[in-house]
Design an enzyme around this catalytic site. Sequence first.
Site, mmCIF file in Angstrom:
data_model
loop_
_atom_site.group_PDB
_atom_site.id
_atom_site.type_symbol
_atom_site.label_atom_id
_atom_site.label_comp_id
_atom_site.label_asym_id
_atom_site.label_seq_id
_atom_site.Cartn_x
_atom_site.Cartn_y
_atom_site.Cartn_z
ATOM 1 N N GLU A 143 0.804 -1.218 0.000
ATOM 2 C CA GLU A 143 0.000 0.000 0.000
ATOM 3 C C GLU A 143 0.841 1.274 0.000
ATOM 4 O OE1 GLU A 143 -0.545 -2.604 1.930
ATOM 5 O OE2 GLU A 143 -2.638 -3.222 1.708
ATOM 6 N N LYS A 200 -17.686 -1.177 5.902
ATOM 7 C CA LYS A 200 -18.148 -2.138 4.894
ATOM 8 C C LYS A 200 -19.667 -2.123 4.737
ATOM 9 C CE LYS A 200 -17.079 -6.806 3.314
ATOM 10 N NZ LYS A 200 -16.435 -8.086 3.651
ATOM 11 N N PHE A 230 -11.517 -7.689 13.781
ATOM 12 C CA PHE A 230 -10.414 -8.105 12.915
ATOM 13 C C PHE A 230 -10.101 -6.998 11.900
ATOM 14 C CE2 PHE A 230 -8.933 -10.328 9.002
ATOM 15 C CZ PHE A 230 -7.680 -10.654 9.489
ATOM 16 N N GLN A 231 -8.843 -6.625 11.817
ATOM 17 C CA GLN A 231 -8.357 -5.572 10.923
ATOM 18 C C GLN A 231 -9.031 -4.229 11.171
ATOM 19 O OE1 GLN A 231 -8.190 -7.189 6.871
ATOM 20 N NE2 GLN A 231 -6.169 -7.977 7.402
ATOM 21 N N MET A 235 24.290 9.053 1.951
ATOM 22 C CA MET A 235 24.102 10.327 2.643
ATOM 23 C C MET A 235 24.378 10.177 4.137
ATOM 24 S SD MET A 235 23.609 13.429 2.072
ATOM 25 C CE MET A 235 22.615 14.031 0.709
HETATM 26 C C1 LIG Z 1 12.488 5.712 5.104
HETATM 27 C C2 LIG Z 1 13.772 6.375 5.414
HETATM 28 N N1 LIG Z 1 14.619 5.825 6.328
HETATM 29 C C3 LIG Z 1 15.791 6.420 6.615
HETATM 30 C C4 LIG Z 1 16.160 7.588 5.999
HETATM 31 C C5 LIG Z 1 17.496 8.247 6.334
HETATM 32 N N2 LIG Z 1 18.356 8.268 5.141
HETATM 33 C C6 LIG Z 1 18.483 9.367 4.361
HETATM 34 S S1 LIG Z 1 19.470 9.115 3.039
HETATM 35 C C7 LIG Z 1 19.797 7.526 3.517
HETATM 36 C C8 LIG Z 1 20.699 6.643 2.708
HETATM 37 C C9 LIG Z 1 20.168 6.379 1.360
HETATM 38 O O1 LIG Z 1 20.983 5.429 0.723
HETATM 39 P P1 LIG Z 1 20.866 5.179 -0.823
HETATM 40 O O2 LIG Z 1 19.450 5.005 -1.199
HETATM 41 O O3 LIG Z 1 21.793 4.089 -1.212
HETATM 42 O O4 LIG Z 1 21.314 6.581 -1.433
HETATM 43 P P2 LIG Z 1 22.774 7.267 -1.465
HETATM 44 O O5 LIG Z 1 22.776 8.307 -0.395
HETATM 45 O O6 LIG Z 1 23.803 6.215 -1.243
HETATM 46 O O7 LIG Z 1 22.848 7.889 -2.817
HETATM 47 C C10 LIG Z 1 19.125 7.222 4.707
HETATM 48 C C11 LIG Z 1 19.203 5.938 5.415
HETATM 49 C C12 LIG Z 1 15.245 8.135 5.080
HETATM 50 N N3 LIG Z 1 15.484 9.291 4.466
HETATM 51 N N4 LIG Z 1 14.086 7.516 4.792
#
Ligand SMILES: Cc1ncc(C[n+]2csc(CCOP(=O)(O)OP(=O)(O)O)c2C)c(N)n1
Lengths: 186, 583
Positions: B52, B164, B114-115, B481
């Site tokens: 979803e 529902k 349920f749900q 990042m």
């Molecule tokens: C759902 C979610 N969890 C954690 C983060 C924190 N976060 C920001 S960038 C990142 C790393 C992303 O890695 P990747 O997709 O390989 O991209 P890169 O920075 O290596 O280009 C994380 C864990 C986030 N933005 N969103």
Amino acid sequence: MSDLNLKKGTSAKSAYNLRPNFSDIVERHTLAVMVENEPGVLARVIGLFAGRGYNIESLTVAEVDHEGKLSRITIVTTGTPQVIEQIKAQLGRIVTVHEVHDLTVEGPSVERELAIFKVAGDGEKRVEALRLADIFRANVVDSTLKSFVFEITGAPEKIDAFADLMRPLGLVEVARTGVAALSRGG
Amino acid sequence: MTRQMTGAEMVVQALIDQGVDTVFGYPGGAVLPIYDAIFQQNHIKHVLVRHEQGAVHAAEGYARSTGKPGVCLVTSGPGATNAVTGLTDALLDSIPIIVLTGQVPTFMIGSDAFQEADTVGITRPCTKHNWLVKETDALSGVLHEAFHVATSGRPGPVLIDIPKDVQFASGTYNAPQPSTSHYQPTVKGDITSVTELVEAMEKAERPLFYTGGGVINAGPAASQLLRELVSSTNFPITSTLMGLGAYPASGDNWLGMLGMHGLYEANMAMHGCDLMINIGARFDDRITGVISEFSPNSTKAHIDIDPSSINKVIRVDIPIVGDVGHVLEDLMKVWKSRGRKTNSAAVGNWWSQIKEWQAIECLKFTQQGKVIKPQYALSRLEALTKNHDRYITTEVGQHQMWAAQYLGFEDPNRWMTSGGLGTMGYGFPASIGVQMGHPESLVINVAGEASWLMNMQELGTAMQYNLPVKQFILNNERLGMVRQWQELLHGERYSSSWSESLPDFVKLAEAFGAKGILCSDPDDLDEAIMEMLNHDGPVLFDCLVEKHENCFPMIPSGKAHNEMLLGDADTQGAIDAKGSVLV
Ligand SMILES: Cc1ncc(C[n+]2csc(CCOP(=O)(O)OP(=O)(O)O)c2C)c(N)n1
Ligand SMILES: [Mg+2]
């Protein structure tokens, strides 16, 4: 720069001031919020205050227009002018909020609150409690040989003052309704 | 016009009457009557996603790229809770979507059935508005109002929870009417303030347009007006991440994106301008840097449809509440009627200053050796696709910022990214939604390997509906990042920021019946990209890139615009203790 009072939607009076003089002094404001009386509307308002970290000093709510399905929420809140402006703007974003009035800046207003005090004691203290209640125009709504229940209506400061006086005289419990407020005049 | 029908039929009828052609969804017990109604008609196409969250991001991608609201249909309980991330994402980026959730029958609500989940309670803070409909007769009115609320004023996500029994019961269906509800946001700006802004524009020596997603949301006409305004005033223009494309990247006055990973010239211009004209942006913390030092010497004007955006973060001098399109139209009129004046001599000097900043070439890089630099990969992708009818989505991380820096957007609605919430896992399902809205166009998701895995199940959706979305993964085998911040802020202690145990992406693609391409040599890159473009079907492009490349420029947390880091040599001790508590 001149003040610009922005209208929100179709509501005639607006609480927004987009060009306030910002200071860092915390102020106390009373807001009257007209809302559609639908399930969840109070949760929306309270959730906004909780989620954004705003203060609620008191909050009252009741339907005031049965046909128009409108309720009036009176909120007493505190914050710097910038925070107060944000609170009003955020309230205005809620889809079921019709109007937001800042009674503290929109001109003179009256505030009233109802409180019920239980005071227990005997002898001099009991006599003194009754005498002070009379001065404050509080009604006795229940009495036993050892206690009174007083009902008092007034501005919040008056109720605070009454509570201060009752404390040494055997104050047991207080229930307060929170503030209801209206602007003065026509 | 009124007709008798079941609640489930009303849902379908209302969607048809609202001009909906596509619904992204996933069935379950509490929405079976609606799925049954969908089965028995041919107007609306239902796209079965694989999760979803994917449905909501797909609807966001569809909405952002077509300008029409996106629609999702999910079941109660887990279906609804899985939609929460997407709703929050749409709320923060002001994307109009309508999410329909099934609910247990009214007589079971509150019994921990349920749900059963308190869907309106859970989603109240992450929707613009939501409704629980307890009577079939009320359903069509709420459905139409939901479209009105989602798309008027500042757009956003709305949710309708439909028990529902309400779906099964019969009631009266009302066709859509112009909304008579109380909710009618102001679209016209205050003309006195508009005139005040024009006066400031006539005098300004160092003016700057700072535009945002609000311009895109105001529709293509607003972008057109913006272009006219920029070219006739000759003022420089920068934009937030969300606003890219409103003004063309090839335009003469374009300074590039601003903000934390914005261009040097854009941020320096923000810092040094004497008139900042914010159009549909919201002074987000990724933009302002430290507030006490934000653009210290400028008069600030702010055009926004949401009064709460004004003075929320930055105190402005000329506030204008209204729809960007309406306000720009008035602004142009007033400016023309007063003789189209600007302080052109001073603006000329301002441009000389800006040219000096541009000469630094903050995005310059050198590709050498046998490892692909991510910047190089994107430059080649840009060169080989910029003449296509192209839509770009992204995931979240370094690759997202590089995509914003190295790809050029010539038109609005061509760039779909998760700006406010920064949701990893957004880009792939969003690309599916975009492709549904633009079947003939080239749709590319610029991804990081970690983000892409968060909603990889949607490869099944892309295959099922023959959606030739191109997944361009800049695979640095790192949560890049996060790793960059750990390098700069946490003494190079790389706690859990390695992407370990990665799948073989080519085999993964093949397991779904899609095409996989692996590229690790810069010399092969062009050919591999061409192979991706020429393949008629979904492609998973695993582009192995430099693992420890950092994304620059960067305004470190707690710093001002003029304290940007331009490269690795600048990073020593760049972020102090105060900055390191910020996110
Ligand atoms: C759902 C979610 N969890 C954690 C983060 C924190 N976060 C920001 S960038 C990142 C790393 C992303 O890695 P990747 O997709 O390989 O991209 P890169 O920075 O290596 O280009 C994380 C864990 C986030 N933005 N969103
Ligand atoms: Mg990565």
